[in-house]
Scaffold this motif. Structure first.
Motif, mmCIF file in Angstrom:
data_model
loop_
_atom_site.group_PDB
_atom_site.id
_atom_site.type_symbol
_atom_site.label_atom_id
_atom_site.label_comp_id
_atom_site.label_asym_id
_atom_site.label_seq_id
_atom_site.Cartn_x
_atom_site.Cartn_y
_atom_site.Cartn_z
ATOM 1 N N LEU A 76 23.927 -0.528 27.460
ATOM 2 C CA LEU A 76 22.986 0.182 26.590
ATOM 3 C C LEU A 76 23.545 0.343 25.172
ATOM 4 C CD1 LEU A 76 20.338 1.855 26.342
ATOM 5 C CD2 LEU A 76 21.676 3.862 26.950
ATOM 6 N N TRP A 79 24.155 -3.328 23.404
ATOM 7 C CA TRP A 79 23.027 -4.206 23.056
ATOM 8 C C TRP A 79 21.831 -3.480 22.460
ATOM 9 C CZ3 TRP A 79 25.604 -8.283 22.773
ATOM 10 C CH2 TRP A 79 26.499 -8.662 23.758
ATOM 11 N N VAL A 80 21.831 -2.177 22.518
ATOM 12 C CA VAL A 80 20.719 -1.429 21.913
ATOM 13 C C VAL A 80 21.209 -0.585 20.731
ATOM 14 C CG1 VAL A 80 18.932 0.310 22.304
ATOM 15 C CG2 VAL A 80 19.417 -1.398 24.063
ATOM 16 N N ARG A 83 24.084 -2.478 18.029
ATOM 17 C CA ARG A 83 23.462 -3.501 17.184
ATOM 18 C C ARG A 83 22.426 -2.877 16.247
ATOM 19 N NH1 ARG A 83 21.632 -8.504 20.859
ATOM 20 N NH2 ARG A 83 20.021 -7.009 21.389
ATOM 21 N N PHE A 400 13.784 -3.061 16.623
ATOM 22 C CA PHE A 400 12.815 -2.902 17.711
ATOM 23 C C PHE A 400 13.488 -2.277 18.933
ATOM 24 C CE2 PHE A 400 11.223 -4.522 21.741
ATOM 25 C CZ PHE A 400 9.892 -4.128 21.695
ATOM 26 N N HIS A 401 14.598 -2.897 19.354
ATOM 27 C CA HIS A 401 15.287 -2.370 20.539
ATOM 28 C C HIS A 401 15.782 -0.949 20.304
ATOM 29 C CE1 HIS A 401 15.069 -5.990 22.865
ATOM 30 N NE2 HIS A 401 15.648 -6.707 21.918
ATOM 31 N N THR A 404 12.752 1.656 19.931
ATOM 32 C CA THR A 404 11.996 1.881 21.169
ATOM 33 C C THR A 404 12.848 2.475 22.283
ATOM 34 O OG1 THR A 404 12.401 -0.403 21.866
ATOM 35 C CG2 THR A 404 10.304 0.037 20.744
ATOM 36 N N GLY A 405 14.171 2.408 22.113
ATOM 37 C CA GLY A 405 15.017 2.876 23.208
ATOM 38 C C GLY A 405 16.137 3.805 22.806
ATOM 39 N N THR A 408 17.165 6.707 25.126
ATOM 40 C CA THR A 408 17.552 6.429 26.517
ATOM 41 C C THR A 408 19.036 6.693 26.749
ATOM 42 O OG1 THR A 408 17.848 4.110 25.950
ATOM 43 C CG2 THR A 408 15.743 4.712 26.946
ATOM 44 N N GLU A 438 5.905 1.010 20.872
ATOM 45 C CA GLU A 438 5.908 -0.305 20.219
ATOM 46 C C GLU A 438 4.919 -0.379 19.067
ATOM 47 O OE1 GLU A 438 6.063 -3.920 22.750
ATOM 48 O OE2 GLU A 438 6.055 -2.448 24.372
ATOM 49 N N MET A 498 7.248 -9.118 24.146
ATOM 50 C CA MET A 498 8.651 -9.238 24.545
ATOM 51 C C MET A 498 8.694 -9.616 26.022
ATOM 52 S SD MET A 498 10.529 -8.663 21.903
ATOM 53 C CE MET A 498 12.152 -8.323 22.546
ATOM 54 N N ALA B 71 18.681 -3.159 28.882
ATOM 55 C CA ALA B 71 18.912 -1.743 28.634
ATOM 56 C C ALA B 71 17.984 -1.249 27.523
ATOM 57 C CB ALA B 71 20.368 -1.529 28.231
ATOM 58 N N GLY B 72 17.784 0.059 27.511
ATOM 59 C CA GLY B 72 17.015 0.657 26.431
ATOM 60 C C GLY B 72 15.543 0.808 26.713
#
Lengths: 507, 126
Positions: A76, A79-80, A83, A400-401, A404-405, A408, A438, A498, B71-72
């Motif tokens: 998580l 990559w979310v 980045r 975007f990632h 939207t997340g 989390t 989104e 996506m 993830a996410g």
């Protein structure tokens, strides 16, 4: 020429001749509290320690936590959040990730006990190693579905620490940052779009400076600043720029890690973190300290190209059509393994497509301007105009990632604490937390890419004006067309649903 | 089952599933979705629990958690109701196209815990 010689040559260069435009007066180092903190010599360490601790938690969770990416902190955060925050911070401020880079702390520890003796090999003193690694990381990310694999994400993090320590344990100065680190190259190019730059405050002060501590470092036992010129044999108590960027001749953020060593080393308090227009320095031509002439460096051209076309490729790989394309190729060729198909897509996206587009733009520029310059020299000159567009696409994708997340991380951290300690140390996991819908993020994506397009056009126009003042439109239009084509492609990709799929051919 | 003929078993038995915790039960888990190739939106779920001898496991508390493999993404949760002996039905929302997996968590009346991870690849956009 060694890096030290290169640095000394830069240090003895004609400061007054260095091309620099007027910078704005805003200086972050003069901001109350924040400026004082950044001027403190241990500020970088203070920023690095929390990130190192987070990295350690990520590594532990990668190997011993749940092997489900949405529930694993390594997957998580890597990559979310990492980045996403990198590109957003670069957009809003500067290359602050390199400033707080946790990979450098173990390296500093190693160097306390072991002084590297070797110079980085001359043949590798360019961006080619980092370009190769950048492509390898992009390829491995797609082939091994790293985004969905906590264990391999942990391996990537540990490998990064190990390589950084090994390279900088063996080779002097910041060899890893300057020549090896693919994340660093990403940040260097991205931060050409940043509003902040480490730069000198007053040219005249540098002209009169004889010590050049900003690049040589500050020797020990120097009573008066000007004595340090004769104190080269003394140990350095405050190092100068390890990336061979001599402040008075430094142009832009390329190769700058925001380590602020030059700030601490300058005996005249003449280095600041100054505001400037994003992408302003991309258009500058001429010699840059530690870099040379951008327009004559093929490796920088290729880096900018991979950065930009890689942004589209990385986003394209996350939408449905790429899987349809892979299946079509598999049906056509009979291949049932992914790597040759993926390799073909990479070759098409990172080699063939840029060669055709940039070659055609260069040919049109040459024909329109009546120049006899080689196509490659024209590409080298205009390639930097790709960077804003590329950064816009990276920003849209990673944004975007992230958007939207972003929340989390709360339930995942709560879940990790619950599993680790057996009771809800951070509270019961709030799994309903996510991020922005989104529908709200999509306009932001378009905004980021539009800004990128605008930036690319501005840089291309500035380069065209310098290239052929009398026929600037002929220089500008072919490249503006390439940028527009990239924008349309990116817009189409972002419009696709996506489809984050790790399986190939439905297997 | 209420509608086995309308759906395709996307995952039959537990042999190919990876457990997410120390689940040593020998309960067989079969999950079916409707539509069989799920699209973004709400899907009907039918889950069958049977013991090693094939007898229906009745009266279990069954919960589902749907996640994307990236993830996410916010997970989807669902509680299933027993509509026939050993058959539990309900709905689950797929919020985005891509690869999903469903975590099945069930507790039987005699206290046995059943946990399974069932992959749901290629959820499509409508």
């Amino acid at each position: 020429m060694t890096a030290v010689q290169e640095a000394k040559r830069s240090a003895h260069g004609d400061v007054a001749a260095a091309p620099r435009s007027q910078t704005t007066a805003f200086d972050v180092l003069r901001v109350p509290l924040l400026g004082r903190f950044l001027r403190w010599r241990h500020s970088r360490l203070t920023l690095q320690i929390p990130l190192l601790l987070v990295s350690l938690v990520m590594v532990v969770h990668a190997f011993w936590g749940p092997q489900l990416a949405p529930k694993n902190l390594a997957a998580l955060l890597t990559w979310v959040h990492f980045r996403g925050m990198v590109v957003i911070v670069i957009l809003l401020a500067g290359n602050l990730f390199c400033m707080a880079c946790p990979f450098m702390l173990p390296r500093e520890l190693v160097r306390r006990y072991f002084s590297p003796r070797w110079q980085w090999p001359r043949v590798l003193r360019n961006k080619w190693p980092a370009i190769g690694l950048f492509v390898i990381v992009l390829f491995a990310y797609e082939l091994f579905d790293l985004w969905s694999d906590p264990w391999w994400t942990g391996v990537v993090i540990v490998t990064y620490f190990a390589v950084a320590m090994a390279v900088d344990g063996l080779f002097q100065r910041a060899s890893f940052c300057k020549y090896v680190c693919p994340v660093g190259q990403f940040n260097f190019l991205g931060s050409t779009m940043s509003p902040l730059e480490v730069a000198i405050r007053d040219k005249q002060t540098c002209t009169q400076c004889h010590t050049k501590d900003c690049i040589r470092g500050t020797p020990a036992m120097v009573a008066q600043p000007e004595e340090s010129a004769a104190s080269e044999q003394l140990p350095v108590v405050q190092r100068g720029c390890e990336l061979a960027l001599f402040q008075p001749r430094k142009v832009g953020n390329l190769d700058c890690t925001f380590c602020l060593d030059c700030v601490y080393a300058c005996p005249h308090d003449n280095v600041g973190v100054l505001a400037r227009l994003p992408a302003e320095r991309l258009a500058a031509s001429g010699t840059r300290s530690g870099i040379g002439k951008v327009e004559r460096r093929l490796d920088l051209t290729v880096l900018a190209t991979v950065f930009t076309f890689g942004a589209l490729l990385n986003a394209f790989a996350m939408v449905s059509p790429v899987y349809a394309l892979e299946q079509w190729i598999a049906g056509l060729t009979g291949l049932r393994v992914e790597w040759p198909i993926l390799g073909g897509l990479f070759a098409a996206a990172l080699v063939l497509e840029p060669a055709v587009l940039l070659g055609a733009a260069a040919a049109a520029t040459r024909a329109g301007s009546g120049s006899r310059a080689s196509l490659l020299s024209i590409v080298n000159r205009f390639a930097r105009s790709l960077v804003p567009m590329g950064f816009g696409v990276w920003l849209a994708h990673y944004g975007f990632h992230f958007f939207t997340g972003c929340l989390t991380v709360v339930p995942v951290a709560q879940h990790a604490a619950l599993q680790s300690f057996g009771y809800p140390l951070l509270g019961a996991p709030l799994w309903h937390l996510g991020g922005l819908p989104e529908s709200m993020v999509f306009p932001m994506e378009i905004g980021f890419m539009s800004l990128g397009l605008l930036g690319s056009w501005m840089v291309a126009w500035a380069v065209a004006c310098e290239w052929s003042p009398g026929r600037r439109w002929w220089g500008f239009l072919p490249w503006a067309s390439v940028h527009a084509l990239l924008f349309v492609s990116a817009f189409w990709i972002m419009r696709q649903p996506m489809d984050m799929r790790g399986t190939f051919l439905g297997g | 089952m209420a509608w086995p003929d309308l759906s395709v078993m996307i995952m039959v038995c537990t042999a190919g599933c990876s457990s997410t915790s120390a689940d040593t039960s020998d309960v067989q888990v079969e999950l079916a979705l409707k539509p069989p190739k799920p699209v973004v939106g709400t899907a009907d779920v039918s889950l069958q629990l049977a013991d090693a001898g094939g007898a229906a496991v009745r009266g279990a508390d069954v919960r589902l958690e749907g996640n994307m493999n990236h993830a996410g993404m916010k997970p989807s949760f669902s509680e299933l109701q027993e509509t026939q002996p050993g058959t539990y039905t309900g709905t689950l929302e797929f919020t985005m196209a891509g690869d999903w997996f469903i975590l099945v968590s069930a507790t039987t009346p005699d206290g046995r815990r059943i946990e399974r991870k069932i992959d749901v690849p290629q959820v499509k956009s409508p």
